[in-house]
Motif scaffolding. Structure first.
Motif, PDB file in Angstrom:
ATOM      1  N   LEU A   1      12.192  -3.040  15.398  1.00  0.00           N
ATOM      2  CA  LEU A   1      10.768  -3.043  15.693  1.00  0.00           C
ATOM      3  C   LEU A   1       9.870  -2.962  14.462  1.00  0.00           C
ATOM      4  O   LEU A   1       8.649  -3.025  14.575  1.00  0.00           O
ATOM      5  N   ARG A   2      10.469  -2.828  13.283  1.00  0.00           N
ATOM      6  CA  ARG A   2       9.645  -2.606  12.100  1.00  0.00           C
ATOM      7  C   ARG A   2       8.854  -3.835  11.675  1.00  0.00           C
ATOM      8  O   ARG A   2       7.797  -3.721  11.050  1.00  0.00           O
ATOM      9  N   SER A   3       9.333  -5.021  11.996  1.00  0.00           N
ATOM     10  CA  SER A   3       8.686  -6.226  11.480  1.00  0.00           C
ATOM     11  C   SER A   3       7.337  -6.510  12.130  1.00  0.00           C
ATOM     12  O   SER A   3       6.461  -7.105  11.500  1.00  0.00           O
ATOM     13  N   THR A   4       7.168  -6.084  13.387  1.00  0.00           N
ATOM     14  CA  THR A   4       5.928  -6.427  14.091  1.00  0.00           C
ATOM     15  C   THR A   4       5.142  -5.217  14.579  1.00  0.00           C
ATOM     16  O   THR A   4       4.016  -5.364  15.032  1.00  0.00           O
ATOM     17  N   GLU A   5       5.722  -4.038  14.514  1.00  0.00           N
ATOM     18  CA  GLU A   5       5.068  -2.847  15.058  1.00  0.00           C
ATOM     19  C   GLU A   5       5.022  -1.749  13.997  1.00  0.00           C
ATOM     20  O   GLU A   5       5.739  -1.790  13.001  1.00  0.00           O
ATOM     21  N   ASP A   6       4.187  -0.728  14.242  1.00  0.00           N
ATOM     22  CA  ASP A   6       4.120   0.394  13.315  1.00  0.00           C
ATOM     23  C   ASP A   6       5.175   1.440  13.686  1.00  0.00           C
ATOM     24  O   ASP A   6       4.887   2.622  13.816  1.00  0.00           O
ATOM     25  N   PHE A   7       6.389   0.957  13.907  1.00  0.00           N
ATOM     26  CA  PHE A   7       7.512   1.843  14.155  1.00  0.00           C
ATOM     27  C   PHE A   7       8.163   2.206  12.828  1.00  0.00           C
ATOM     28  O   PHE A   7       8.230   1.407  11.913  1.00  0.00           O
ATOM     29  N   ASP A   8       8.714   3.401  12.764  1.00  0.00           N
ATOM     30  CA  ASP A   8       9.517   3.781  11.624  1.00  0.00           C
ATOM     31  C   ASP A   8      10.437   4.908  12.061  1.00  0.00           C
ATOM     32  O   ASP A   8      10.219   5.560  13.086  1.00  0.00           O
ATOM     33  N   SER A   9      11.479   5.128  11.293  1.00  0.00           N
ATOM     34  CA  SER A   9      12.406   6.217  11.542  1.00  0.00           C
ATOM     35  C   SER A   9      12.345   7.120  10.324  1.00  0.00           C
ATOM     36  O   SER A   9      12.786   6.742   9.234  1.00  0.00           O
TER      37      SER A   9
END
Length: 395
Positions: free
Chosen positions: A173-181
């Motif tokens: 999900l990192r390429s299109t959303e502000d998701f991170d771990s």
């Protein structure tokens, strides 16, 4: 063990407007795909690996996980796979040790468990694509687009909902959303291997844990008699020791365990920082589950417990979202996930903190060795029922 084959070719997936694409075929992804397919959804399960495949894991399966498997119709899975019953937890630090009753546990390799869960998803109606990389693209009102790559071939598909179950440090999900771990700064890293030869002192039916101030190593006999080894160590200690094998071997020796032959020659695999959490668990038509959603240092199979229990709960939410998508389903998943894992993870973090204080652990082992009942509340807490009942709804 037979390979789990693709159910269709990459060239065949583009024609279908999928209800759900699940990326990652570990415990969380396979269970989610299975439950969704049983609910009538058109599901595509994708993984970058071929199955069976090995992964870093202690391979412990406790009663809460068994209860959930039984509830969804997989109650005989462990015994059918030859899982090894285990009822004792042997903990040691610098030669001091204690045995803690741990009734009702099983040990089963992840090669066997994950392959059988994928087969169960397929037999329930899911399609499966191994050896396939997935990249999430833009969001649309009624779907998400995903690019799939396998060897030199590529295609783009549409799905009403995408589930990211692609493990620690999820990248989907990192390429299109502000998701991170985001990992904790003091997090340990994981390591693991499976030894074909091991001393007889590592008995079947016992889960072993060797502890030191620099980390710990869990071990146990799996279904084919091999010894699985899973460690959680301080990164600097691994580096200064010369690698995962050397660090784990030193911890075993310090705790008084017999050396494992060829431990430096057999292949070890590492993980990113273990204790971490995703910055968010859902976005428009996209949900995160399993290790990708968050993780803390495990002890006796908690990671699989969280993955399986939360994926059952997520499937229930996604089946309802397929009837008419609304943002409230994203908020519902955030709440439900916290309900399932937050308390459990807090317990594991407390235990992990205790292991970083050798004097405290040594004192605890002294007490438990003469009064095992003292450990009962912790064992009971780790075996707490998890609320993840699924309502199967036809989309």
């Amino acid at each position: 063990m037979l390979a789990v084959l693709a159910t269709l070719a990459l060239s065949e997936v583009e024609a279908t407007f999928w209800d759900v694409v699940v990326v990652g075929a570990g415990c969380a992804g396979s269970i989610a795909a299975r439950q969704l397919a049983l609910g009538g959804a058109k599901v595509l399960l994708v993984d970058k690996a071929s199955f069976p495949r090995w992964k870093v894991c202690g391979c412990c399966i406790g009663r809460p996980t068994q209860n959930v498997l039984a509830r969804i119709g997989l109650g005989s899975l462990l015994t059918d796979c030859g899982a090894v019953p285990a009822d004792t937890f042997h903990v040691a630090l610098k030669g001091r040790s204690a045995d803690i009753a741990l009734p009702g546990y099983f040990l089963l390799s992840r090669e066997r468990l994950d392959a059988e869960l994928v087969r169960s998803a397929i037999s329930s109606g899911s399609h499966f694509l191994p050896k396939t990389q997935a990249t999430l693209l833009e969001s649309h009102k009624d779907h998400r687009t995903v690019t799939l790559r396998s060897d030199d071939k590529q295609t783009t598909i549409r799905a009403k909902i995408v589930i990211a179950a692609d493990g620690l440090g999820s990248r989907l999900l990192r390429s299109t959303e502000d998701f991170d771990s985001v990992a904790r700064t003091d997090s340990r890293i994981g390591g693991g291997t499976v030894a074909s030869r091991a001393p007889a002192s590592y008995e079947p039916g016992v889960i072993y844990m060797a502890c030191s101030k620099n980390g710990y190593v869990g071990s146990g006999r799996i279904e084919d008699g091999r010894l699985v080894l899973a460690s959680a160590c301080d990164p600097e200690y691994v580096k200064s020791s010369g690698g995962l094998a050397a660090a784990s071997s030193a911890i075993l020796a310090e705790a008084g365990f017999a050396p494992v032959p060829d431990i430096h020659e057999i292949h070890w695999r590492g993980t990113p920082a273990l204790t971490r959490k995703a910055t968010k668990l859902a976005s428009h038509r996209a949900f995160v589950v399993g290790d990708a959603a968050g993780y803390v240092e495990p002890f006796t199979g908690e990671g699989m417990k969280w993955a399986i229990c939360s994926s059952v709960a997520l499937a229930s939410i996604v089946l309802r979202a397929l009837l008419g998508y609304e943002q409230r389903f994203e908020l519902e998943w955030e709440r439900k996930y916290r309900e399932i894992v937050t308390s459990d993870q807090a317990t594991c973090q407390l235990l992990a903190a205790g292991l970083r204080w050798p004097k405290l652990l040594s004192a605890a082992l002294s007490i438990v060795s003469v009064a095992p009942i003292v450990a009962a509340p912790f064992v009971s807490r780790l075996n707490t029922h998890v609320p993840c009942q699924q309502e199967v709804t036809q989309p």
